[in-house]
Design an enzyme around this catalytic site. Structure first.
Site, PDB file in Angstrom:
ATOM      1  N   GLY A   1       0.834  -1.200   0.000  1.00 50.57           N
ATOM      2  CA  GLY A   1       0.000   0.000   0.000  1.00 50.57           C
ATOM      3  C   GLY A   1       0.870   1.252   0.000  1.00 50.57           C
TER       4      GLY A   1
ATOM      5  N   LEU B   1       1.419   3.694   2.267  1.00 53.08           N
ATOM      6  CA  LEU B   1       2.280   3.890   3.436  1.00 53.08           C
ATOM      7  C   LEU B   1       3.200   2.689   3.657  1.00 53.08           C
ATOM      8  CD1 LEU B   1       3.130   5.455   5.976  1.00 53.08           C
ATOM      9  CD2 LEU B   1       1.194   4.408   7.180  1.00 53.08           C
TER      10      LEU B   1
ATOM     11  N   ILE C   1      -5.612 -10.737   6.534  1.00 57.05           N
ATOM     12  CA  ILE C   1      -5.805 -10.525   7.987  1.00 57.05           C
ATOM     13  C   ILE C   1      -7.226 -10.857   8.453  1.00 57.05           C
ATOM     14  CG2 ILE C   1      -3.897  -8.893   8.315  1.00 57.05           C
ATOM     15  CD1 ILE C   1      -6.075  -6.637   8.376  1.00 57.05           C
TER      16      ILE C   1
ATOM     17  N   ALA D   1      -5.640  -2.115   5.387  1.00 59.38           N
ATOM     18  CA  ALA D   1      -6.935  -1.555   5.786  1.00 59.38           C
ATOM     19  C   ALA D   1      -7.839  -1.467   4.574  1.00 59.38           C
ATOM     20  CB  ALA D   1      -6.740  -0.161   6.378  1.00 59.38           C
ATOM     21  N   TYR D   2      -9.125  -1.346   4.849  1.00 58.52           N
ATOM     22  CA  TYR D   2     -10.085  -0.969   3.806  1.00 58.52           C
ATOM     23  C   TYR D   2     -10.067   0.549   3.823  1.00 58.52           C
ATOM     24  CZ  TYR D   2     -14.417  -0.678   1.129  1.00 58.52           C
ATOM     25  OH  TYR D   2     -15.355  -0.405   0.158  1.00 58.52           O
TER      26      TYR D   2
ATOM     27  N   THR E   1      -6.654   6.962  11.947  1.00 62.58           N
ATOM     28  CA  THR E   1      -7.015   8.110  11.119  1.00 62.58           C
ATOM     29  C   THR E   1      -7.710   9.238  11.884  1.00 62.58           C
ATOM     30  OG1 THR E   1      -8.589   8.694   9.349  1.00 62.58           O
ATOM     31  CG2 THR E   1      -9.065   6.714  10.543  1.00 62.58           C
ATOM     32  N   ASP E   2      -7.640  10.438  11.327  1.00 59.74           N
ATOM     33  CA  ASP E   2      -8.403  11.591  11.836  1.00 59.74           C
ATOM     34  C   ASP E   2      -9.918  11.320  11.750  1.00 59.74           C
ATOM     35  OD1 ASP E   2      -7.609  11.708   8.975  1.00 59.74           O
ATOM     36  OD2 ASP E   2      -9.108  13.300   8.899  1.00 59.74           O
TER      37      ASP E   2
ATOM     38  N   TYR F   1     -16.275   4.186   7.416  1.00 62.10           N
ATOM     39  CA  TYR F   1     -14.831   3.966   7.478  1.00 62.10           C
ATOM     40  C   TYR F   1     -14.309   4.379   8.863  1.00 62.10           C
ATOM     41  CZ  TYR F   1      -9.877   5.205   6.741  1.00 62.10           C
ATOM     42  OH  TYR F   1      -8.509   5.354   6.865  1.00 62.10           O
TER      43      TYR F   1
ATOM     44  N   LYS G   1     -12.579   2.058  11.854  1.00 62.03           N
ATOM     45  CA  LYS G   1     -11.220   2.342  12.349  1.00 62.03           C
ATOM     46  C   LYS G   1     -11.254   2.587  13.865  1.00 62.03           C
ATOM     47  CE  LYS G   1      -7.877   2.775  10.109  1.00 62.03           C
ATOM     48  NZ  LYS G   1      -6.866   1.760   9.657  1.00 62.03           N
TER      49      LYS G   1
HETATM   50  N1  LIG Z   1      -4.646   7.352   2.688  1.00 54.88           N
HETATM   51  C1  LIG Z   1      -4.909   8.265   3.615  1.00 54.88           C
HETATM   52  O1  LIG Z   1      -5.083   9.467   3.331  1.00 54.88           O
HETATM   53  C2  LIG Z   1      -4.987   7.861   5.065  1.00 54.88           C
HETATM   54  C3  LIG Z   1      -5.305   8.860   6.019  1.00 54.88           C
HETATM   55  C4  LIG Z   1      -5.340   8.494   7.368  1.00 54.88           C
HETATM   56  C5  LIG Z   1      -5.078   7.194   7.762  1.00 54.88           C
HETATM   57  N2  LIG Z   1      -4.800   6.250   6.819  1.00 54.88           N
HETATM   58  C6  LIG Z   1      -4.532   4.882   7.283  1.00 54.88           C
HETATM   59  O2  LIG Z   1      -3.191   4.557   6.926  1.00 54.88           O
HETATM   60  C7  LIG Z   1      -3.073   3.160   6.649  1.00 54.88           C
HETATM   61  C8  LIG Z   1      -2.396   2.963   5.305  1.00 54.88           C
HETATM   62  O3  LIG Z   1      -3.178   3.627   4.320  1.00 54.88           O
HETATM   63  P1  LIG Z   1      -2.799   3.559   2.764  1.00 54.88           P
HETATM   64  O4  LIG Z   1      -3.431   4.734   2.107  1.00 54.88           O
HETATM   65  O5  LIG Z   1      -1.346   3.308   2.633  1.00 54.88           O
HETATM   66  O6  LIG Z   1      -3.617   2.241   2.353  1.00 54.88           O
HETATM   67  P2  LIG Z   1      -3.625   1.467   0.960  1.00 54.88           P
HETATM   68  O7  LIG Z   1      -2.731   2.124  -0.022  1.00 54.88           O
HETATM   69  O8  LIG Z   1      -5.069   1.252   0.633  1.00 54.88           O
HETATM   70  O9  LIG Z   1      -2.936   0.082   1.361  1.00 54.88           O
HETATM   71  C9  LIG Z   1      -3.573  -0.896   2.124  1.00 54.88           C
HETATM   72  C10 LIG Z   1      -2.947  -2.224   1.740  1.00 54.88           C
HETATM   73  O10 LIG Z   1      -3.576  -3.254   2.525  1.00 54.88           O
HETATM   74  C11 LIG Z   1      -3.881  -4.335   1.662  1.00 54.88           C
HETATM   75  N3  LIG Z   1      -5.002  -5.100   2.215  1.00 54.88           N
HETATM   76  C12 LIG Z   1      -6.328  -4.860   2.092  1.00 54.88           C
HETATM   77  N4  LIG Z   1      -7.052  -5.812   2.700  1.00 54.88           N
HETATM   78  C13 LIG Z   1      -6.159  -6.681   3.236  1.00 54.88           C
HETATM   79  C14 LIG Z   1      -6.286  -7.897   3.968  1.00 54.88           C
HETATM   80  N5  LIG Z   1      -7.484  -8.394   4.274  1.00 54.88           N
HETATM   81  N6  LIG Z   1      -5.172  -8.546   4.361  1.00 54.88           N
HETATM   82  C15 LIG Z   1      -3.943  -8.068   4.034  1.00 54.88           C
HETATM   83  N7  LIG Z   1      -3.752  -6.940   3.322  1.00 54.88           N
HETATM   84  C16 LIG Z   1      -4.850  -6.249   2.924  1.00 54.88           C
HETATM   85  C17 LIG Z   1      -4.265  -3.648   0.364  1.00 54.88           C
HETATM   86  O11 LIG Z   1      -4.270  -4.563  -0.711  1.00 54.88           O
HETATM   87  P3  LIG Z   1      -5.274  -4.249  -1.973  1.00 54.88           P
HETATM   88  O12 LIG Z   1      -4.816  -2.949  -2.534  1.00 54.88           O
HETATM   89  O13 LIG Z   1      -5.061  -5.423  -2.856  1.00 54.88           O
HETATM   90  O14 LIG Z   1      -6.648  -4.159  -1.365  1.00 54.88           O
HETATM   91  C18 LIG Z   1      -3.180  -2.581   0.266  1.00 54.88           C
HETATM   92  O15 LIG Z   1      -1.994  -3.064  -0.298  1.00 54.88           O
HETATM   93  C19 LIG Z   1      -4.496   2.594   6.755  1.00 54.88           C
HETATM   94  O16 LIG Z   1      -4.671   2.040   8.027  1.00 54.88           O
HETATM   95  C20 LIG Z   1      -5.388   3.821   6.630  1.00 54.88           C
HETATM   96  O17 LIG Z   1      -6.617   3.627   7.305  1.00 54.88           O
HETATM   97  C21 LIG Z   1      -4.744   6.559   5.478  1.00 54.88           C
END
Ligand SMILES: NC(=O)c1ccc[n+]([C@@H]2O[C@H](COP(=O)([O-])OP(=O)(O)OC[C@H]3O[C@@H](n4cnc5c(N)ncnc54)[C@H](OP(=O)(O)O)[C@@H]3O)[C@@H](O)[C@H]2O)c1
Length: 270
Positions: free
Chosen positions: A10, A12, A37, A59-60, A100-101, A123, A127
């Site tokens: 993903g 991050l 997971i 995460a979703y 998350t916020d 969402y 979380k």
């Molecule tokens: N993006 C933002 O602006 C933001 C803001 C605040 C907090 N966050 C938090 O930061 C964290 C990272 O965010 P991100 O944007 O880097 O997320 P991301 O790019 O959506 O990456 C999430 C990864 O988790 C994988 N995944 C999904 N379901 C899974 C499962 N059941 N088992 C194992 N892996 C699984 C996804 O695979 P697939 O792609 O194949 O589904 C993807 O590679 C998350 O917890 C998110 O809630 C994000």
């Protein structure tokens, strides 16, 4: 230390794997093709690997789709976290969970780590539930709340703007949601530094704040685009999931990261 990153492909997760690889620690990166997971039976893979710590970036994350796919969102953000909590308890190792916020309703201009959670969309609710499972069942945990992420390995606002600047002469961007853009590379480094600190809840974002409109204007300035950006209001763009008005997380427990504008400049150079 043997550090297991879940969600390693993903936005991050990729930067965390890359930053840990530069340290003396051993890093294992797993994504959905290595471990799901949501499946309790997959946790035996973790047991076999026997890591010293788990960082969960899986995460979703599709905020709007989560309103109609609540069950799937819950399965990943709640059941998935429960499975990780159970295995961390069994192995007596710490869990780092990224949150998350969106666990807050965004009515307050700046949230402290111990403020009460009150999410306003599916969402955010899942979380927040994931956080509670960790707080109620583990002693060794870090919950890291962050916001408005941008990085080179995922869909994000900067990439959306760069695409729109190429395609359109004029666009509208909302100016009534305020937050702090956060560069995944800066966040990844801060997370690694945290491992030596006390367990608990941490807020980690870049410094400063802006509206989405101001964020877009800064991207335009740095890329010398000619696209005209008009400020508009959230109510002009109704979306399935409600968005918090203020997404500012006060980073009270760590040293401030650099200003988001400096991080954006760095990001746009790569
Ligand atoms: N993006 C933002 O602006 C933001 C803001 C605040 C907090 N966050 C938090 O930061 C964290 C990272 O965010 P991100 O944007 O880097 O997320 P991301 O790019 O959506 O990456 C999430 C990864 O988790 C994988 N995944 C999904 N379901 C899974 C499962 N059941 N088992 C194992 N892996 C699984 C996804 O695979 P697939 O792609 O194949 O589904 C993807 O590679 C998350 O917890 C998110 O809630 C994000």
């Amino acid at each position: 230390m043997k550090i297991l990153i879940i969600g390693s492909k993903g936005m991050l997760g990729t930067d965390i794997v890359s930053e840990i690889s530069k340290t003396e620690n051993e890093v294992i990166g797993w994504d959905i093709s290595d471990i799901d997971i949501t499946k309790e039976e997959d946790m035996s893979k973790i047991e076999k690997e026997s890591p010293s710590i788990i960082i969960n970036c899986a995460a979703y994350t599709d905020v709007d789709k989560a309103e109609e796919e609540r069950e799937r969102c819950c399965s990943i953000n709640v059941t998935g976290v429960k499975n990780l909590v159970d295995i961390c308890k069994k192995l007596n190792i710490p869990l780092i969970q990224i949150s998350t916020d969106y666990v807050f309703n965004g009515e307050k201009e700046g949230y402290d780590e111990d403020n009460k959670k009150n999410p306003i969309n599916s969402y955010g609710q899942t979380k927040a539930e994931g956080e509670d499972l960790i707080i109620d069942n583990l002693k060794k945990y870090y919950i890291i709340r962050t916001a408005w992420l941008f990085g080179k390995n995922g869909k994000n606002f900067v990439e959306t703007m760069l695409k729109l600047f190429k395609e359109k002469e004029e666009i509208k961007v909302v100016d009534d949601q305020v937050g702090c853009p956060t560069y995944t590379k800066d966040l990844a480094k801060a997370i690694i530094n945290l491992i030596e600190k006390d367990y608990g809840i941490y807020h980690i974002t870049n410094s400063g704040k802006c509206s989405w409109f101001e964020f877009a204007e800064e991207i335009k300035r740095l890329t010398t685009s000619n696209c005209i950006i008009h400020p508009c209001k959230t109510k002009e763009f109704p979306r399935p999931a409600k968005r918090p008005k203020f997404s500012i997380l006060n980073n009270n427990k760590i040293e401030n990261l650099q200003d988001w504008k400096d991080s954006l400049q760095e990001y746009l150079k790569i």
